[in-house]
Design a protein around this motif. Structure first.
Motif, PDB file in Angstrom:
ATOM      1  N   ARG A 398     -20.232 -35.541 -25.247  1.00 29.04           N
ATOM      2  CA  ARG A 398     -21.351 -34.573 -25.110  1.00 29.04           C
ATOM      3  C   ARG A 398     -20.775 -35.098 -23.484  1.00 29.04           C
ATOM      4  N   ASP A 402     -25.921 -33.500 -22.450  1.00 27.56           N
ATOM      5  CA  ASP A 402     -26.474 -32.610 -24.002  1.00 27.56           C
ATOM      6  C   ASP A 402     -26.569 -34.397 -24.441  1.00 27.56           C
ATOM      7  N   ASP A 407     -29.266 -31.692 -28.393  1.00 26.35           N
ATOM      8  CA  ASP A 407     -28.596 -30.662 -27.675  1.00 26.35           C
ATOM      9  C   ASP A 407     -27.420 -30.771 -28.082  1.00 26.35           C
ATOM     10  N   LYS A 409     -22.942 -30.499 -28.133  1.00 26.67           N
ATOM     11  CA  LYS A 409     -21.742 -30.392 -28.205  1.00 26.67           C
ATOM     12  C   LYS A 409     -20.140 -30.077 -27.820  1.00 26.67           C
ATOM     13  N   ASP A 435     -22.679 -24.675 -27.480  1.00 24.37           N
ATOM     14  CA  ASP A 435     -22.143 -25.268 -26.605  1.00 24.37           C
ATOM     15  C   ASP A 435     -20.684 -25.075 -26.213  1.00 24.37           C
TER      16      ASP A 435
END
Length: 440
Positions: A398, A402, A407, A409, A435
């Protein structure tokens, strides 16, 4: 041979802290903690009861455990937390598989509850939800490099749609010295990221000291050795002061990631929901934060389909989100909860309309997040490595943008090995469905 107990922790991070405290109490009392309920003497289900979906999730878990119990793979089920507090009369009658209940104010009695259940009794323990916040030690349920620090319990805001004050009590801050001592213990145990949580962290200290003390607490936390990231959650918009902004901007350990639930942007709805502030003040706050905290990532929560939300009010919310460009947002269709003012209001929005509006806002926010992620291509990001995905053949972790569980990755490749909890610098090469992909 000691009796065994497992924990199922549902809901928010604040609830997880209580689960961690109950595990510590049970272990100290001689119970052996198991990672799952299959084969355990008892299981504690620490529930959320905030909205309908959370209630249903808790009930589904209880029924799954009841099946284990019926198969002889589990002896006793004790239900704790918000669902128990909210439905103390109904749980034992509607869910006869449950062997005991412990309310939010009684979690420190969990040892007595589990022992009584194992002895064939049906414990029903409800303490004072307005009592001082417990500083009981914890067995962390998070990875060792990340830990939550709950700075207060309860809430005094009394939003018209929310049951939390009736479940968690009035707002109570924990003494600063106790928080600093707990943070030092977490860091000594290997934590590198501490996440500050409460129902309303911006109010921290007002009840104990007569003034808001969050800036002072954050400054003291940043002075602790071993802390690398300090993440902040759940700011009430009108409590974000210039002093707080200055501390966040100044302290390098404080992540430039702020979670500020706004719920809506229509002045009419904000008033009916008993929310302080107005759209103009929200616009000003976002402008001030972006001007004073370079690179800040803003997360919010919004509720669509609130009573009285017509098409004009909904469009006003959408226009506000398009203008302010929150990088992260949780979007929830309104849930009419018994015992709240909002549930009795006229002009309730039909459920299909609520769901449709939620999907519209999620798509809007996905576009905003995709735009933000696209801007990161080619940029270096500090990433907290969380593990290696063998199927994908890469590491994942993260960034400051994040928060865990909610949230996205960052997936990255590297020619060297990296351990969970290690901080690395990743150059972003492409966005991928919310992501990011990159390489060392």
């Amino acid at each position: 041979m000691s009796q065994t107990v497992a924990m199922v922790s549902l809901g928010c991070a604040k609830n997880l802290v209580n689960s961690e405290q109950m595990l510590w109490l049970l272990q100290e009392a001689g119970f052996s903690v198991r990672p799952d309920a299959d084969g355990a003497d008892a299981v504690v289900v620490n529930t959320c009861g905030f909205i309908e979906s959370a209630k249903q999730e808790a009930i589904d878990h209880i029924l799954e455990l009841a099946a284990l119990k019926a198969d002889g793979k589990l002896k006793k089920i004790v239900v704790a937390g918000c669902l128990a507090e909210r439905y103390r009369e109904e749980i034992l009658t509607e869910l006869p598989e449950v062997d005991g209940i412990v309310g939010c104010g009684g979690f420190e009695e969990i040892v007595s509850a589990v022992r009584a259940a194992l002895e064939g009794e049906t414990p029903v323990l409800f303490g004072d939800i307005d009592a001082p916040v417990s500083g009981t030690k914890r067995i962390l349920g998070t990875p060792p490099y990340t830990a939550y620090l709950k700075v207060a319990e309860g809430c005094d805001n009394h939003c018209a749609y929310c049951v939390i004050p009736s479940l968690r009590g009035v707002f109570r801050s924990r003494p600063m010295e106790a928080l600093l001592e707990e943070a030092q213990t977490l860091l000594a145990g290997g934590a590198r990221e501490i996440i500050v949580v409460a129902q309303d962290t911006t109010r921290y200290g007002l009840d104990l000291y007569g003034t808001r003390k969050l800036p002072e607490l954050l400054t003291a936390l940043c002075g602790l050795e071993g802390l690398h990231w300090l993440r902040l959650h759940y700011f009430y918009p009108d409590e974000v002061t210039p002093e707080l902004i200055e501390v966040i901007a100044r302290e390098g350990k404080i992540l430039k990631y702020l979670d500020i639930p706004i719920q809506h942007a229509s002045d009419r709805l904000l008033t009916s929901m008993n929310r302080r502030g107005a759209k103009a003040s929200l616009l000003k706050l976002v402008k001030t934060l972006r001007e004073n905290i370079p690179g800040v990532v803003l997360r919010t929560s919004v509720i669509v389909g609130l009573p009285g939300e017509d098409e004009a009010a909904f469009e006003e919310l959408c226009d506000f989100l398009r203008e302010t460009r929150w990088e992260r947002a949780g979007v929830f269709p309104y849930s009419a909860e018994e015992g709240t003012q909002a549930a009795e209001m006229p002009a309730q929005v039909p459920e299909p309309v609520r769901q449709r509006r939620a999907e519209i806002v999620r798509e809007l926010q996905q576009d905003i997040m995709d735009e933000y992620n696209a801007r990161l291509v080619g940029q270096p990001l500090e990433v907290l490595c969380e593990g290696y995905d063998r199927a994908a053949g890469c590491y994942y972790g993260r960034s400051y943008a994040d928060s865990p569980e909610i949230d996205g990755k960052v997936f990255f490749t590297s020619k060297t090995k990296h351990a969970p909890g290690e901080f690395v610098t990743v150059t972003v090469t492409e966005p991928l469905d919310g992501d990011l992909v990159g390489e060392i």
